[in-house]
Scaffold this active site. Structure first.
Site, short mmCIF file in Angstrom:
data_model
loop_
_atom_site.label_atom_id
_atom_site.label_comp_id
_atom_site.label_asym_id
_atom_site.label_seq_id
_atom_site.Cartn_x
_atom_site.Cartn_y
_atom_site.Cartn_z
N THR A 18 42.14 44.50 44.07
CA THR A 18 42.62 45.62 45.11
C THR A 18 41.38 46.13 45.73
O THR A 18 41.45 46.50 46.99
CB THR A 18 43.66 46.49 44.52
OG1 THR A 18 44.66 45.79 43.86
CG2 THR A 18 44.03 47.32 45.38
N SER A 40 42.73 39.64 39.97
CA SER A 40 42.39 39.46 38.68
C SER A 40 43.19 38.67 37.69
O SER A 40 42.92 37.85 36.82
CB SER A 40 42.18 40.71 37.86
OG SER A 40 43.24 41.60 37.72
N THR A 81 42.39 45.31 38.93
CA THR A 81 42.85 46.05 37.70
C THR A 81 43.77 45.36 36.69
O THR A 81 43.79 46.08 35.53
CB THR A 81 43.44 47.52 38.21
OG1 THR A 81 44.70 47.35 39.09
CG2 THR A 81 42.39 48.27 39.16
N1 ASP Z 1 46.77 42.54 41.39
C1 ASP Z 1 45.58 43.11 41.72
C2 ASP Z 1 44.52 42.48 40.77
O1 ASP Z 1 44.46 42.77 39.56
C3 ASP Z 1 45.83 44.58 41.21
C4 ASP Z 1 44.64 45.49 41.40
O2 ASP Z 1 43.57 44.95 41.76
O3 ASP Z 1 44.82 46.60 41.26
O4 ASP Z 1 43.64 41.73 41.26
#
Ligand code: ASP
Length: 378
Positions: free
Chosen positions: A58, A105, A139
């Protein structure tokens, strides 16, 4: 001669700024390719040097709407765009950028983890001119990557993992300030010898213990029982304690590891079915982690199935907990019929990463149980 001078300087104070030798053919006064082939921006030779490894998430996400914090595209912008959004970074540190991947991720694989650990060891640990590393990351599984890097990068230089909960196009996106704070901590001599850390939302949290506690809000990363190592105020880091090592934490090398064996996590629930376990084994799992109820609990029937798998297939099973925090002590899972392994304070996701590292290093069932026993203090 110059190389030995660098090593001498590094040994005396690694965070002292060390100037890269410039190639006579460099034409740009500030940007050049360093001897590891990284594009390096050196605005001020008196500042420490930090390498930023970008993986996506993100923090590099975009949306058509400035109010959307869901339904956006993660991993859409590259490292240079991230850095352009925070020119203040160059008041803190000279930076090199490495684009490891650009994915959400959820798509980070063990192959990518190995690549990250090896490149941080090579480009940061082995380079006396580098003070520390920053990894930008989605995240959702950030805590797994953070735990992996904490276990496999062990040179004492700070490794900071950072993400964002709002995409880069949102009003009050948290990514730019998080990135500035991450680079600040990675550059700080105070951050030395503390292992990997997650820096987000003004908090500094141990990678060994950190977990994502909320699916949506910016204050999501916490070490629920253990608390924070420190915080940042006006982009100045304050550590609450001198450097400490988490109980049971051990250092591992992945220098000669080319792949991580498959480890599956099975979630315990009321009336759970034994065939989920046998299916995992049949599908090729070389290790299994149970997100047990309470302190590693499973039904008596599932317990018998686990003992079959441990004894007949020689597959290690680590019992962790599906609860948000707490310990699975050895005493809660031990039996005379099979070698049960307790996760201690490691949650199922961290247990899976540790079991994969141990299997990749050829550890047997007893050695695996001893490695986990350090974090289960009984
Ligand atoms: N789906 C995203 C990821 O983990 C969420 C984020 O980065 O907050 O890449």
């Amino acid at each position: 001669m110059f190389a030995s001078l660098l090593l001498l300087l590094a040994a005396s104070a690694y965070a002292s700024p060390i100037v890269y030798p410039r190639d006579v053919n460099d034409t740009d006064p500030f940007v050049f390719t360093n001897y590891n082939g990284l594009n390096f921006t050196q605005m001020n030779i008196t500042l420490p040097n930090v390498t930023i490894f970008a993986t996506g998430g993100t923090i590099a996400g975009t949306s058509g709407s400035s109010t959307a914090t869901t339904g956006y595209t993660a991993g859409a912008v590259g490292i240079l765009t991230l850095l352009d959004a925070v020119p203040q970074i160059l008041n803190i540190s000279n930076v090199a950028g490495v684009q490891i991947s650009n994915v959400g991720s959820e798509d980070v694989t063990s192959t990518l983890l190995l690549k990250m650990a090896k490149e941080i060891n090579e480009f940061v640990c082995e380079d006396p001119a580098m003070a520390g590393a920053v990894v930008t990351h989605g995240t959702d599984v950030l805590e797994e990557t953070a735990f992996f890097l904490d276990a496999t990068v062990n040179c004492g230089k700070p490794v900071i993992i950072v993400g964002a909960m709002r995409p880069s196009t949102a009003i009050s996106a948290d990514g730019p300030f998080n990135l500035l704070e991450a680079v600040t901590v990675a550059s700080s001599p105070l951050a030395k010898d503390r292992g990997a850390m997650v820096v987000m939302n003004d908090r500094i949290v141990s990678a060994y213990y950190v977990t994502k506690t909320n699916a949506n809000t910016m204050d999501t990363f916490k070490a629920v029982e253990m608390g924070n190592l420190g915080e940042l105020i006006s982009d100045t880091p304050y550590f609450f304690y001198p450097p400490v090592k988490p109980t049971g934490k051990k250092a591992y090398s992945v220098a000669n590891v080319t792949s991580i064996p498959r480890v599956d996590i099975l979630f315990a629930y009321e009336d759970m079915h034994n065939d989920t376990l046998y299916n995992a084994v049949a599908s090729g799992a070389k290790g299994i982690v149970i997100a047990g109820a309470g302190a590693g609990g499973v039904s008596s029937s599932f317990n018998s199935a686990m003992e079959d798998v441990i004894n007949d297939y020689g597959i290690p099973i680590v019992q962790s907990t599906r609860a948000m925090s707490g310990e699975v002590p050895v005493s809660d899972v031990s039996s005379d019929s099979a070698l049960h392994i307790a996760s201690g304070y490691l949650n199922p996701m961290k247990s899976r990463i540790l079991l994969g590292i141990l299997l990749a290093n050829g550890k047997n069932m007893t050695q695996i149980s001893e490695a986990f026993a350090g974090s289960a203090d009984d």
